[in-house]
Design an enzyme around this catalytic site. Structure first.
Site, PDB file in Angstrom:
ATOM      1  CE  LYS A 112      -4.289  -1.721   1.860  1.00  0.00           C
ATOM      2  NZ  LYS A 112      -5.317  -1.584   2.899  1.00  0.00           N
ATOM      3  CE  LYS A 197      -9.033  -9.579  -0.467  1.00  0.00           C
ATOM      4  NZ  LYS A 197      -9.011  -9.724   0.961  1.00  0.00           N
ATOM      5  CE  LYS A 200     -14.300  -3.606   3.143  1.00  0.00           C
ATOM      6  NZ  LYS A 200     -13.052  -4.306   3.350  1.00  0.00           N
TER       7      LYS A 200
END
Ligand code: TRP
Length: 347
Positions: A112, A197, A200
């Site tokens: 990230k 994957k 969200k």
């Protein structure tokens, strides 16, 4: 009964991946077999650039969806993390036990941080310390089991390490938790990118089915799913990830087995059609219940208020014990019976 804790981060709309991968098991298994807490972990949503109004909206929506999928506030505790001060209180203490090297080794941090910098942004300090807050979420409740996806295993491992270290240095205070990988969980992949994957936070999405997508939107997304070259329907995760993902979603929705289902279909089109309908059927009652709950915001608010009260009462003794154990003086008001009421009145 064993103590279970898990959380959803309100950084995006909840997806079919969240549901089939985790939430469904919380509903079917954990809330019945454990003393379970499920939290909308909103403090974690502030670790990357965020829009306050959106976090607020997504937090309310996530809480409503936790109830809509079937978590029963009579059986488990549903609450919003920031409503319970003990998380932040404990997080600071654990920052005094964890090391910066441990934080920098976290895979999710590394990924990230690179992404944030590439966007020209700066990396918030809270992104680095996030796993400590997550450890506090878990340890504050004497949690034994943490049902999470594989991507969170490293963070739960850190919570274990921190608990063990704290206990060794300052005396036994925390239960040492472990991650449980949800047995019945499907690993749902992005329909457009079946090797990553269905998360969200990616948020861009023709490959992501959201729990609140209308039936026609669901159908469109599933019918446009990327499949593999070849025409026969075989279940091969490595070689045919797109088709395998559809088979797994269909199996998860119908209670079947992906291998067996592969023998039933002659064409990708037929497989997609049935998968789309199966997903629509799984989402239907959730959406119906969500709609009812949205019409009754007072009910949801009441559930969250009770949940926060219960959670606070559970966390408080452990966090207080940690404050004493590490060498902090008890606040004078804490030593008098009923002092809490006096403090509250004076605020
Ligand atoms: N980090 C988790 C995620 O990104 C969310 C989370 C925060 C969590 N605190 C937790 C999960 C405690 C389980 C237990 O999905």
């Amino acid at each position: 009964m064993k103590r279970v804790f898990s959380g959803v981060k309100p950084t995006g709309h909840l997806t079919l991946g969240n549901y089939l991968g985790a939430m469904r098991r919380w509903v079917a298994v954990d809330q019945h077999q454990a003393d379970a807490l499920f939290s909308v972990v909103d403090l974690h949503a502030l670790t990357v650039e965020h829009d306050p109004a959106r976090v607020r909206r997504l937090s309310r929506q996530a809480a409503t969806l936790l109830l809509a999928v079937g978590l029963d506030p009579e059986r488990c505790t549903v609450f919003v993390q920031s409503h319970v001060d003990e998380h932040a209180r404990l997080s600071y203490l654990l920052e005094c036990v964890a090391t910066d090297g441990e934080m920098r080794r976290m895979i999710q941090y590394k990924e990230k941080a690179v992404r944030e910098r590439a966007r020209g942004g700066s990396v918030r300090l809270s992104l680095l310390t996030y796993p400590v807050l997550m450890a506090a979420d878990i340890l504050a409740y004497g949690t034994e089991e943490v049902p999470v996806g594989e991507d969170q295993a490293q963070h739960v491992e850190l919570a274990r390490d921190v608990a063990v270290r704290f206990n060794q240095r300052y005396g036994h205070t925390f239960v040492v938790p472990r991650a449980t990988s949800p047995g019945m969980a499907a690993r749902v992949m992005n329909l457009q990118e079946p090797t990553s994957k269905m998360g969200k936070s990616d948020d861009v999405g023709p490959g992501i089915v959201y729990l609140l997508d209308e039936p026609d939107v669901v159908r469109k997304k599933v019918m446009r799913a990327v499949t593999d070259s070849g025409r026969d329907v075989v279940y091969d995760r490595a070689g045919r990830p797109g088709v395998a993902n559809l088979l797994e979603i269909l199996a998860a929705c119908t209670g079947g087995n992906p291998e067996a289902l592969s023998g039933v279909y002659e064409s990708y089109g037929a497989l997609k059609k049935d998968t789309a309908e199966a997903v629509v059927e799984v989402l239907r009652p959730v959406q119906q219940r969500h709609k009812e709950l949205c019409a009754d915001p007072g009910y949801v608010e009441g559930v969250l208020r009770d949940g926060a009260d219960r959670a606070r009462a559970m966390a408080r003794p452990t966090v207080d014990a940690a404050y004493r154990a590490i060498g902090l003086l008890p606040a004078p008001s804490d030593t008098r019976a009923g002092a809490g009421a006096v403090v509250n009145a004076a605020r």
